[in-house]
Design a protein around this motif. Structure first.
Motif, PDB file in Angstrom:
ATOM      1  N   ARG A 263      14.528 -40.380 -25.359  1.00  0.00           N
ATOM      2  CA  ARG A 263      14.449 -41.733 -25.939  1.00  0.00           C
ATOM      3  C   ARG A 263      12.478 -42.503 -24.765  1.00  0.00           C
ATOM      4  O   ARG A 263      12.123 -43.225 -25.922  1.00  0.00           O
ATOM      5  CB  ARG A 263      15.584 -42.534 -25.367  1.00  0.00           C
ATOM      6  N   THR A 264      12.570 -41.948 -24.291  1.00  0.00           N
ATOM      7  CA  THR A 264      11.705 -42.163 -23.941  1.00  0.00           C
ATOM      8  C   THR A 264      10.406 -41.106 -23.838  1.00  0.00           C
ATOM      9  O   THR A 264       9.202 -41.204 -22.487  1.00  0.00           O
ATOM     10  CB  THR A 264      11.593 -42.986 -22.091  1.00  0.00           C
ATOM     11  N   GLY A 265      10.417 -40.101 -23.909  1.00  0.00           N
ATOM     12  CA  GLY A 265       9.397 -39.020 -24.918  1.00  0.00           C
ATOM     13  C   GLY A 265       9.306 -37.657 -24.290  1.00  0.00           C
ATOM     14  O   GLY A 265      10.470 -36.745 -25.471  1.00  0.00           O
ATOM     15  N   THR A 266       9.435 -37.544 -22.967  1.00  0.00           N
ATOM     16  CA  THR A 266      10.005 -36.505 -22.677  1.00  0.00           C
ATOM     17  C   THR A 266      11.653 -36.165 -22.996  1.00  0.00           C
ATOM     18  O   THR A 266      12.320 -37.297 -22.285  1.00  0.00           O
ATOM     19  CB  THR A 266       9.961 -35.408 -21.512  1.00  0.00           C
ATOM     20  N   MET A 267      12.592 -35.112 -22.872  1.00  0.00           N
ATOM     21  CA  MET A 267      13.579 -35.036 -22.142  1.00  0.00           C
ATOM     22  C   MET A 267      14.293 -35.341 -20.433  1.00  0.00           C
ATOM     23  O   MET A 267      13.710 -34.969 -19.971  1.00  0.00           O
ATOM     24  CB  MET A 267      14.477 -33.876 -22.638  1.00  0.00           C
ATOM     25  N   ASP A 285       9.456 -37.870 -15.119  1.00  0.00           N
ATOM     26  CA  ASP A 285       8.895 -36.826 -15.122  1.00  0.00           C
ATOM     27  C   ASP A 285       8.386 -36.555 -16.256  1.00  0.00           C
ATOM     28  O   ASP A 285       8.460 -37.412 -17.283  1.00  0.00           O
ATOM     29  CB  ASP A 285       8.593 -36.130 -13.659  1.00  0.00           C
ATOM     30  N   GLU A 286       6.888 -35.403 -16.004  1.00  0.00           N
ATOM     31  CA  GLU A 286       6.742 -35.007 -17.289  1.00  0.00           C
ATOM     32  C   GLU A 286       7.167 -33.775 -18.087  1.00  0.00           C
ATOM     33  O   GLU A 286       6.972 -33.243 -18.671  1.00  0.00           O
ATOM     34  CB  GLU A 286       5.254 -34.581 -17.031  1.00  0.00           C
ATOM     35  N   TYR A 287       8.376 -33.262 -16.733  1.00  0.00           N
ATOM     36  CA  TYR A 287       9.314 -32.163 -17.463  1.00  0.00           C
ATOM     37  C   TYR A 287      10.215 -32.134 -18.254  1.00  0.00           C
ATOM     38  O   TYR A 287      10.582 -33.995 -18.176  1.00  0.00           O
ATOM     39  CB  TYR A 287       9.401 -31.704 -15.996  1.00  0.00           C
ATOM     40  N   ASN A 288      10.892 -31.488 -18.605  1.00  0.00           N
ATOM     41  CA  ASN A 288      12.080 -31.459 -19.370  1.00  0.00           C
ATOM     42  C   ASN A 288      13.035 -31.075 -18.779  1.00  0.00           C
ATOM     43  O   ASN A 288      13.788 -30.076 -18.295  1.00  0.00           O
ATOM     44  CB  ASN A 288      12.429 -30.718 -20.425  1.00  0.00           C
ATOM     45  N   ASP A 289      13.910 -31.885 -19.134  1.00  0.00           N
ATOM     46  CA  ASP A 289      14.827 -32.394 -17.514  1.00  0.00           C
ATOM     47  C   ASP A 289      16.741 -32.000 -18.431  1.00  0.00           C
ATOM     48  O   ASP A 289      16.934 -32.628 -18.887  1.00  0.00           O
ATOM     49  CB  ASP A 289      15.199 -33.340 -16.558  1.00  0.00           C
ATOM     50  N   TRP A 290      17.413 -31.156 -18.025  1.00  0.00           N
ATOM     51  CA  TRP A 290      18.814 -30.483 -18.677  1.00  0.00           C
ATOM     52  C   TRP A 290      19.485 -30.178 -17.320  1.00  0.00           C
ATOM     53  O   TRP A 290      19.123 -30.134 -16.446  1.00  0.00           O
ATOM     54  CB  TRP A 290      18.583 -29.545 -19.395  1.00  0.00           C
ATOM     55  N   PHE A 291      21.063 -30.263 -17.679  1.00  0.00           N
ATOM     56  CA  PHE A 291      22.009 -30.178 -17.616  1.00  0.00           C
ATOM     57  C   PHE A 291      22.696 -31.184 -16.169  1.00  0.00           C
ATOM     58  O   PHE A 291      22.315 -30.651 -14.379  1.00  0.00           O
ATOM     59  CB  PHE A 291      22.333 -29.123 -16.874  1.00  0.00           C
ATOM     60  N   ALA A 292      22.216 -32.168 -15.975  1.00  0.00           N
ATOM     61  CA  ALA A 292      22.755 -33.127 -14.842  1.00  0.00           C
ATOM     62  C   ALA A 292      24.072 -32.393 -14.269  1.00  0.00           C
ATOM     63  O   ALA A 292      25.343 -32.655 -14.744  1.00  0.00           O
ATOM     64  CB  ALA A 292      22.781 -34.256 -14.884  1.00  0.00           C
ATOM     65  N   HIS A 293      23.734 -32.486 -12.616  1.00  0.00           N
ATOM     66  CA  HIS A 293      25.249 -31.720 -11.873  1.00  0.00           C
ATOM     67  C   HIS A 293      25.466 -32.512 -10.706  1.00  0.00           C
ATOM     68  O   HIS A 293      24.887 -32.491  -9.671  1.00  0.00           O
ATOM     69  CB  HIS A 293      25.200 -30.333 -11.736  1.00  0.00           C
ATOM     70  N   ILE A 310       7.902 -26.697 -23.470  1.00  0.00           N
ATOM     71  CA  ILE A 310       9.425 -26.448 -24.171  1.00  0.00           C
ATOM     72  C   ILE A 310       9.064 -27.973 -24.960  1.00  0.00           C
ATOM     73  O   ILE A 310       9.328 -28.776 -24.772  1.00  0.00           O
ATOM     74  CB  ILE A 310      10.147 -26.418 -23.103  1.00  0.00           C
ATOM     75  N   PRO A 311       9.412 -27.649 -26.207  1.00  0.00           N
ATOM     76  CA  PRO A 311      10.027 -28.835 -27.486  1.00  0.00           C
ATOM     77  C   PRO A 311      10.995 -29.711 -26.530  1.00  0.00           C
ATOM     78  O   PRO A 311      12.069 -29.164 -25.462  1.00  0.00           O
ATOM     79  CB  PRO A 311      10.463 -28.069 -28.969  1.00  0.00           C
ATOM     80  N   SER A 312      11.421 -31.084 -26.028  1.00  0.00           N
ATOM     81  CA  SER A 312      11.491 -31.477 -25.823  1.00  0.00           C
ATOM     82  C   SER A 312      13.007 -31.787 -25.935  1.00  0.00           C
ATOM     83  O   SER A 312      14.026 -31.980 -25.233  1.00  0.00           O
ATOM     84  CB  SER A 312      11.000 -33.545 -26.341  1.00  0.00           C
ATOM     85  N   GLY A 313      13.239 -31.393 -27.230  1.00  0.00           N
ATOM     86  CA  GLY A 313      14.970 -31.482 -27.497  1.00  0.00           C
ATOM     87  C   GLY A 313      15.754 -29.943 -27.002  1.00  0.00           C
ATOM     88  O   GLY A 313      17.188 -29.670 -27.480  1.00  0.00           O
ATOM     89  N   SER A 314      14.368 -29.385 -26.388  1.00  0.00           N
ATOM     90  CA  SER A 314      15.195 -27.402 -26.551  1.00  0.00           C
ATOM     91  C   SER A 314      15.271 -27.115 -25.639  1.00  0.00           C
ATOM     92  O   SER A 314      15.259 -27.881 -24.731  1.00  0.00           O
ATOM     93  CB  SER A 314      14.581 -26.956 -27.315  1.00  0.00           C
ATOM     94  N   HIS A 315      16.517 -26.190 -25.515  1.00  0.00           N
ATOM     95  CA  HIS A 315      16.816 -25.976 -23.842  1.00  0.00           C
ATOM     96  C   HIS A 315      16.638 -24.465 -24.035  1.00  0.00           C
ATOM     97  O   HIS A 315      18.333 -24.202 -23.625  1.00  0.00           O
ATOM     98  CB  HIS A 315      18.414 -26.878 -23.342  1.00  0.00           C
TER      99      HIS A 315
END
Length: 366
Positions: A263-267, A285-293, A310-315
């Motif tokens: 919602r703020t641009g990147t994942m 940050d400017e990265y696409n951050d995923w899978f918080a543990h 990497i496209p923002s919505g993909s992992h």
């Protein structure tokens, strides 16, 4: 006068030739020298009959932000590997002494480098310093005291292979990215881990080979299950296999709900109360951050960061990623490891119950 000058010139030539003839013979290597503040001078002896190198070295350590050792080296470019059988001379030496195959950016004691290190107690690991002057990290093998060890530079990735007992070199698991500027040094080194002594190792059947480039379409995936402690970020191989495995986990208890949102641009990573209230952005940050543990003790979150390409919505799988750690109190972020992974690396809860280690999977295309 002319005759005197000729005689003097001839004498100088003889002295130069004599110096060349008495110079140490180093086989495939160009030079050898002590690195760092070594108290006792090291040495190299090459045995032509069995292509072995007997290397003696002093020094207090190869770790932290500087190194002390004796190093036999040559300069190279491209993708290469160096392999050897390693045996220690004598028993009862320091358990942490190291006999290594080393790829280093330079001969400086704080140089960026990677090595396959065979320790006195049998621990075999690949160690590395990503940038000159920074700290050292390692990936410990699950196999102790293998007969033969190899370090490989394939593109920007470094890895280690060992003899599991069947005479064949196989990947020990775990890779990391460390770009070298050409030319770099490659060779053999010994560190006593005690600057008041000298330790000696024999490297036999030493082979330096060029690695042939292979298109990705012909490469096969390898998977390594690893753990990494919060205290040091030193990785340890638990299990290595051909093919793909995914999503290691320990069973944590429940706290907040962590989720991803772009919602703020990147994942980015967000969290909220279990009733959906108090939604809060955690990463910025400017990265696409995923899978918080989140860790079971609630002090940390570990997550995967993809690059901006990497496209923002993909992992996706099989990408360069960072395994990162955030202190939830201070919001400070550290890079635990840089690896080839993504999808499958830490998809599900991966913390140990005591919050001291994290399990994850790295990959390799070979």
């Amino acid at each position: 006068m002319k005759n005197s000058i000729k005689q003097l010139s001839f004498l100088i030539i003889l002295l130069i030739l004599g110096a060349c003839n008495t110079a140490p013979k180093l086989g495939i290597f160009e030079g050898n020298n002590d690195i760092g503040n070594v108290k006792k001078a090291g040495s190299v002896k090459f045995n032509y009959s069995d292509n072995s190198y007997t290397i003696s070295g002093g020094g207090s350590n190869m770790w932290g932000q500087t190194d002390e050792l004796h190093y036999a080296w040559k300069k190279m470019t491209g993708d290469v590997s160096i392999a050897a059988d390693i045996t220690w001379v004598g028993t009862g030496g320091n358990a942490h002494r190291e006999a290594c195959m080393i790829i280093s950016q330079s001969l400086e004691p704080c140089s960026a480098y990677a090595d396959a290190a065979f320790h006195g107690d049998g621990l075999t690991s690949i160690q590395y310093r990503e940038v000159s002057g920074e700290i050292t990290r390692e990936i410990q093998s699950s196999i102790s005291a293998p007969k033969r060890v190899r370090i490989e530079k394939d593109g920007d990735y470094l890895s280690m292979s060992i003899d599991y007992g069947d005479g064949e070199l196989k990947s020990s698991g775990g890779t990391f990215k460390l770009p070298f500027t050409e030319p770099f040094c490659i060779g053999l080194g010994v560190c006593a881990h005690n600057n008041d002594t000298i330790e000696t190792a024999i490297f036999s059947n030493v082979v330096i080979e060029t690695i042939e480039a292979k298109p990705d379409s012909l490469k096969k995936i390898e998977s390594t299950l690893e753990t990494i402690p919060v205290s040091s970020f030193d990785r340890r191989v638990v299990y290595h296999t051909q093919g793909r495995i995914e999503a290691p986990n320990w069973s944590p208890d429940g706290k907040y709900i962590y989720f991803n949102s772009e919602r703020t641009g990147t994942m980015q990573i967000w969290r909220m109360k279990t009733d959906g209230s108090e939604q809060q952005q955690i990463t910025t940050d400017e990265y696409n951050d995923w899978f918080a543990h989140p860790s079971p003790d609630g002090k940390w979150i570990a997550y995967i960061s993809f690059g901006t390409d990497i496209p923002s919505g993909s992992h996706p799988a099989d990408k360069d990623v960072m395994l990162r750690l955030m202190n939830l109190e201070t919001k400070d972020v550290q890079v635990m490891a840089k690896l080839f992974g993504g999808q499958g690396t830490i998809n599900v809860p991966s913390w140990s119950p005591d919050s001291k280690r994290l399990a994850f999977v790295s990959y390799r295309l070979k």
